[in-house]
Design a protein around this motif. Structure first.
Motif, PDB file in Angstrom:
ATOM      1  N   LEU A  88      62.945  49.069  31.183  1.00 29.02           N
ATOM      2  CA  LEU A  88      63.642  48.562  32.284  1.00 29.02           C
ATOM      3  C   LEU A  88      65.251  48.528  32.123  1.00 29.02           C
ATOM      4  N   ILE A 100      63.566  39.023  35.462  1.00 22.93           N
ATOM      5  CA  ILE A 100      63.144  40.633  35.227  1.00 22.93           C
ATOM      6  C   ILE A 100      63.572  41.229  36.689  1.00 22.93           C
ATOM      7  N   THR A 133      59.302  43.219  27.514  1.00 21.99           N
ATOM      8  CA  THR A 133      59.223  44.591  28.264  1.00 21.99           C
ATOM      9  C   THR A 133      59.138  45.583  27.336  1.00 21.99           C
ATOM     10  N   MET A 144      57.406  41.808  40.902  1.00 20.60           N
ATOM     11  CA  MET A 144      57.068  42.169  39.490  1.00 20.60           C
ATOM     12  C   MET A 144      56.434  43.373  39.595  1.00 20.60           C
ATOM     13  N   ARG A 194      48.894  45.173  34.318  1.00 16.36           N
ATOM     14  CA  ARG A 194      49.399  45.529  33.094  1.00 16.36           C
ATOM     15  C   ARG A 194      49.262  46.854  32.701  1.00 16.36           C
ATOM     16  N   VAL A 209      53.077  45.296  34.222  1.00 14.32           N
ATOM     17  CA  VAL A 209      53.570  43.888  34.677  1.00 14.32           C
ATOM     18  C   VAL A 209      52.909  43.161  33.591  1.00 14.32           C
ATOM     19  N   ASN A 210      53.839  42.185  32.976  1.00 14.44           N
ATOM     20  CA  ASN A 210      53.395  41.283  31.859  1.00 14.44           C
ATOM     21  C   ASN A 210      52.151  40.399  32.383  1.00 14.44           C
ATOM     22  N   THR A 268      58.975  46.134  40.713  1.00 16.92           N
ATOM     23  CA  THR A 268      60.026  46.360  39.703  1.00 16.92           C
ATOM     24  C   THR A 268      59.692  47.131  38.111  1.00 16.92           C
ATOM     25  N   CYS A 269      58.348  46.503  37.788  1.00 18.71           N
ATOM     26  CA  CYS A 269      58.017  46.736  36.471  1.00 18.71           C
ATOM     27  C   CYS A 269      57.596  48.365  36.398  1.00 18.71           C
ATOM     28  N   SER A 270      57.760  48.986  35.377  1.00 15.15           N
ATOM     29  CA  SER A 270      56.990  50.238  35.071  1.00 15.15           C
ATOM     30  C   SER A 270      56.470  50.562  33.735  1.00 15.15           C
TER      31      SER A 270
END
Lengths: 367, 306
Positions: B295, B235, B305, B285, A153, A158-159, B288-290
């Motif tokens: 996003l 997501i 997000t 995840m 996180r 990331v959730n 691809t997450c930041s």
């Protein structure tokens, strides 16, 4: 922005009132609204049970008897309360930072597995040393598990709700793999397990109570968590992050450090619960560890409004509900999932009641 | 039966991707629609289980699996309505409500589904697209369920609705800025309720596939996190229906890897292969997450997000 999402409403609201009367008002609000929500739960659950063909009053009476009616049922309740105290902390501590962690089940399972592995490695050591190492291993593993979700996180955005739950499924798969393969006791046939610890190496009962020491660990952990969050600079920093991340950064707090340490402590609590289940209840690590304590812990933390001290009575209540499940099954022929339905209704009611805070004049400080 | 060796594994993974991906596809399209309106529903996991149970029960009692599919969708819509109603109250957190409905949905499904664990309900028919092949493996791989084809059609249809119709525009406006939508006179809570109900309907249908086609019976371990993985999948797909389709196939393939390897005699680490879809979700995840930017494609009002 990190940490701005999923703020738990009112989770970190400190009692601002200076007058004792104002403090009483806000305390009354914090107690009466959840109690009201639980009463509403009882009504809805009563209707549900009636629709299922059972007498609601008889159900409630049986639940009371199964939970607190006799000394035997008290013992049963307290045994189940022990892991619930610890898994509720796994949710309540990160909630102070504004994080919604729901993977306590995974930290419990991985903690139980690693403590069993440590117990195997230490075979032959004196019991106090063996149990000490097991506890440390369980806490370290559970802590690392949740800290990973916190780190993802913090550093990757990331959730944490989703990642912690995914990690829980991964932990369960890992546990199944290890007790099926590398750590399997060849003597365990139908139910793959790690080798049993042996009677003399297990955590005993507290003198005079016939309830294992896990309960004491849980109570101590709750009080310690309360002191840490309410009475130390660390806790102040954590609550500040939960209140406003940007303000906390401006004040020079290390948000990353606070997040990681809090998540580690939260996971360590659930990991300790896993160790207690292994060392005091099952005697080995196996699929029995996946008993849903982690999920009940989420509900307990929410009803307790993420307050570690309030966790104690709420966990006792849910320990009692869990303990009474068997009696409901035997006497009323209700499925074991009845308890799950009750928990689900309670959770929905509690969350819906969040909207009531600050609505009632009588609870508001004057001035 | 001819032995295909390792080709059998590839074929089994492909077949598994087609078979296993359908619930992922429906739940993720439903979740996508809900998220486009600016709300996240983690309760779809519970909806999936509830859909699976009610579809099986109705199919058993009426003898028609399609009635089961319909009832599963309606049950899902009901759960969506519950989520929407609670979330429209001020100061209520949609992620937490989702977790609560996840517990309530699984609890209710286990409670009501207890009598249906043993009996055999009529299940959904499949279309045999492998008639041209002599290989039984190819034939069984190309046994394709109608719901999968429906999902194939649904993905581009949803894209068209979202980009080209007035309704789609309203949903996207509400999801991107509730204030702007309010200023234009659209009822934000009502649009979100409709989107959440439609999302629940699709998730319920996804659940019906689990109990009525593959694995094709009702039991309590039927869905383990597939509804939640669908959230991650959305997501990963960057809120794009067509990419949801690809991602669902990928997840389905990952889920089929363990059983496929087991069928050629690789039994070592069976449980580890079971973890493959979860691990894949997590890795995706992370990739691809930041933490620093929003996003691309994410609805502006989405709490997950921001």
């Amino acid at each position: 922005m990190v940490n701005q999402t999923a703020r738990l409403p009112g989770a970190a609201a400190p009692p601002f009132g200076n007058l004792p009367l104002d403090a009483i008002r806000s305390a009354a609000e914090a107690v009466l609204i959840p109690v009201g929500a639980l009463l509403a739960t009882a009504v809805v659950f009563g209707i549900f049970v009636a629709l299922a063909g059972a007498d609601p009053f008889e159900t409630f009476e049986l639940m009371y008897r199964g939970a607190f009616g006799t000394w035997f049922s008290w013992q049963n309740t307290l045994q189940r309360t022990a892991p619930l105290l610890l898994t509720a902390l796994c949710v309540a501590l990160p909630a102070r930072l504004g994080l919604v962690i729901i993977g306590g089940e995974g930290a419990l399972v991985i903690g139980g597995l690693c403590s069993a592995a440590a117990g195997m490695a230490m075979a032959g050591a004196p019991p106090w040393l063996l149990l000490g190492v097991m506890a440390l291993a369980g806490m370290a593993a559970g802590g690392a598990w949740i800290a990973l979700a916190g780190a993802l996180r913090q550093f990757r955005g990331v959730n944490e709700t989703i990642s912690s739950l995914l990690l829980a499924y991964i932990a369960i798969a890992l546990m199944n793999h290890m007790v099926e393969g590398p750590l399997r006791d060849p003597a365990s046939l139908n139910k793959p397990s790690t080798p049993p610890l042996g009677e003399s190496f297990m955590i005993g009962s507290m003198p005079g109570l016939d309830v294992h020491w896990g309960l004491a660990f849980g109570l101590i952990a709750c009080v310690a968590a309360y002191v840490l969050m309410q009475r130390t600079t660390f806790g102040f920093g954590a609550r500040m992050v939960g209140g406003n991340v940007r303000a906390a950064r401006m004040a020079g707090l290390s948000v990353a450090k606070l997040t990681l340490v809090t998540c580690f402590l939260a996971g360590a609590a659930a990991g300790l619960a896993g160790m207690v289940e292994v060392a005091a209840v099952h005697g080995s690590a196996n699929a029995s560890l996946v008993a849903g304590y982690g999920y009940t812990g989420i509900l307990i933390a929410f009803i307790a409004r993420q307050n570690p001290l309030a966790v104690i009575p709420v966990a006792l209540m849910f320990g009692g509900i869990a303990a009474s499940g068997g009696l409901l099954q035997r006497r009323l022929d209700l499925p074991d999932a009845t308890i799950l339905v009750l928990q689900g209704i309670a959770f929905v009611m509690i969350l819906a009641s969040d909207t009531l805070y600050g609505r009632f004049r009588i609870f508001q400080p004057r001035g | 039966m001819e032995d295909l060796g390792w080709w059998g594994v590839a074929l089994a993974v492909l077949a598994g991707a087609i078979r296993v991906s359908t619930p992922f596809l429906f739940v993720s399209l439903g979740e996508l629609l809900t998220e486009k309106s600016g709300r996240i529903n983690l309760g779809l996991e519970g909806t999936l289980v509830m859909g699976a149970m009610s579809a099986y029960a109705v199919s058993y009692m009426t003898g028609s699996p399609w009635a089961g599919v319909l009832v599963a969708g309606l049950a899902g819509a009901l759960f969506g309505l519950l989520h929407a109603a609670i979330c429209s109250l001020p100061r209520v957190n949609d992620i937490a409500v989702g977790i609560a409905l996840m517990l309530l949905g699984t609890g209710l499904a286990f409670f009501l589904g207890k009598p249906f664990i043993q009996p055999q309900a009529p299940i959904l028919p499949a279309i045999d697209l492998g008639w041209w092949s002599d290989l039984p493996q190819v034939r069984s791989a190309l046994q394709i369920n109608v719901l999968f084809i429906l999902g194939l059609v649904l993905a581009p249809f949803l894209l068209w609705v979202l980009t080209n119709t007035r309704w789609g525009l309203i949903v996207r406006t509400v999801g991107d800025s509730a204030d702007a939508a309010r200023a234009m006179g659209y009822p934000v809570d009502l649009v979100r309720a409709a989107a959440t109900m439609a999302g629940g309907f699709l998730a319920g249908i996804g659940g019906s596939f689990l109990s009525l086609y593959y694995p094709g019976s009702w039991n309590e371990g039927l869905s383990s996190g597939q509804g939640l993985m669908a959230v991650a999948l959305v997501i990963f797909a960057r809120w794009h229906p067509i990419r949801c389709l690809g991602a669902a196939l990928l997840f389905g393939g990952a889920g089929a890897l363990g059983p496929a390897l087991q069928s050629v005699g690789v039994t070592q680490g069976y449980y580890l292969f079971n973890a493959a879809p979860y691990l894949l979700t997590l890795v995706i995840m992370i990739a691809t997450c930041s933490p620093t930017r929003t996003l691309a494609g994410a609805p502006g009002e989405l709490s997950i997000t921001k």
